[in-house]
Scaffold this motif. Sequence first.
Motif, short mmCIF file in Angstrom:
data_model
loop_
_atom_site.label_atom_id
_atom_site.label_comp_id
_atom_site.label_asym_id
_atom_site.label_seq_id
_atom_site.Cartn_x
_atom_site.Cartn_y
_atom_site.Cartn_z
N PRO A 1 -58.32 -6.20 54.21
CA PRO A 1 -59.44 -7.15 54.41
C PRO A 1 -59.08 -8.57 54.02
N ALA A 2 -58.11 -8.73 53.10
CA ALA A 2 -57.73 -10.07 52.66
C ALA A 2 -57.11 -10.89 53.78
N TYR A 3 -56.66 -10.24 54.84
CA TYR A 3 -56.03 -10.94 55.95
C TYR A 3 -57.00 -11.17 57.12
N GLU A 4 -58.28 -10.89 56.93
CA GLU A 4 -59.22 -11.13 58.01
C GLU A 4 -59.47 -12.63 58.16
N LEU A 5 -59.36 -13.13 59.39
CA LEU A 5 -59.53 -14.53 59.69
C LEU A 5 -60.89 -14.77 60.35
N GLU B 1 -56.52 -28.31 59.52
CA GLU B 1 -57.07 -27.27 58.66
C GLU B 1 -56.31 -25.97 58.84
N PHE B 2 -55.02 -26.07 59.25
CA PHE B 2 -54.24 -24.87 59.51
C PHE B 2 -54.14 -23.98 58.28
N GLU B 3 -54.02 -24.59 57.11
CA GLU B 3 -53.84 -23.79 55.90
C GLU B 3 -55.07 -22.98 55.56
N PHE B 4 -56.21 -23.33 56.16
CA PHE B 4 -57.43 -22.54 56.01
C PHE B 4 -57.63 -21.61 57.21
N GLN B 5 -56.55 -21.50 58.04
CA GLN B 5 -56.60 -20.68 59.26
C GLN B 5 -57.72 -21.12 60.20
N SER C 1 -52.53 -12.45 64.54
CA SER C 1 -52.03 -13.81 64.69
C SER C 1 -50.71 -13.97 63.93
N PHE C 2 -49.71 -14.56 64.62
CA PHE C 2 -48.38 -14.76 64.04
C PHE C 2 -47.98 -16.23 64.13
N GLY C 3 -47.25 -16.69 63.12
CA GLY C 3 -46.63 -18.01 63.14
C GLY C 3 -45.19 -17.88 62.67
N TYR C 4 -44.56 -19.02 62.36
CA TYR C 4 -43.19 -18.94 61.86
C TYR C 4 -42.90 -20.12 60.95
N PHE C 5 -41.86 -19.93 60.13
CA PHE C 5 -41.41 -20.95 59.19
C PHE C 5 -39.90 -21.08 59.34
N TYR D 1 -58.35 -11.10 63.48
CA TYR D 1 -59.78 -11.31 63.65
C TYR D 1 -60.28 -10.46 64.80
N ARG D 2 -61.57 -10.25 64.83
CA ARG D 2 -62.21 -9.39 65.82
C ARG D 2 -62.69 -10.21 67.00
#
Length: 280
Positions: free
Chosen positions: A137-141, A262-266, A55-59, A45-46
Amino acid sequence: MLCATALAGQRASERRVANPGETQFEVQLLRPSGGPVVPIFEGWYRNPDGTFELSFGYFSVNTEETLEVPLGPDNFLAPAEYDGRQPTRFEPVPENDRRHWGAFTVTVPADFGSRDVVWTLRSHGQTLSVPGRLTSPAYELAGWEFPGRSSMSPLLRLAPGGPVGRGPRGITGDARRVQAGRPLDLAAWVARDPEAAGDERPINLKWFKHQGPGDVTFAVRVASVEADAWAPAGGAEVITAVTFSEPGDYLLRVLAFNVIREFEFQCCWTNGFVPVTVAP
């Protein structure tokens, strides 16, 4: 591919294409211990100043084992100038969630272009890498506001009257010092963004050891702040006593998030980071 999803032993028929920011979550991959940690690129994101956040997370595929992977050849970001903010402690699959979302961000300049920041993790004999980039663009939060809804990331302070953080980048507090074995009181102030009109849901605060050599004990690891408990100015104060088992340099993370996740919606959470030097 922007998500690190190549897990050994998964047949081609069992694989599927992940949506932006999503890992290929398969129940059969889970195990009590002995599995790897998958680094995840959530998106970008800008910032208001024109820079960008990756932004990074982990599994973790482990349901019981907590892994420690120190910074270095088994846990690094490249280019090296962006290395150092990633976690070294990787907790099991969280309750009611598939993974750990947006644990840290990397700030890149406005002219970053098509370059990558790559996070590499080696755990239990497997090496997994994920590139963070701005080109899709699909990864813009949204960053800290869910479009079309009143939900927004909480406002977080780590000092009274101090700067305010919101969103995955959050805020970093002043460095603290304490002796091993002695509790250290850490305060956080949380409030609802005034632009989130009508949102009266409670906010949770949850503490993590993000980096460090020893064990960290939080007297109250998770606290819930009710909307009607917020102070008129500065937000509601939550104090947590923290004890460190051994000396060294630590980085703690506090996560402020809406109780209805609402994490799954970033959206919508805020990170806070507190560096602590622990003396013998």
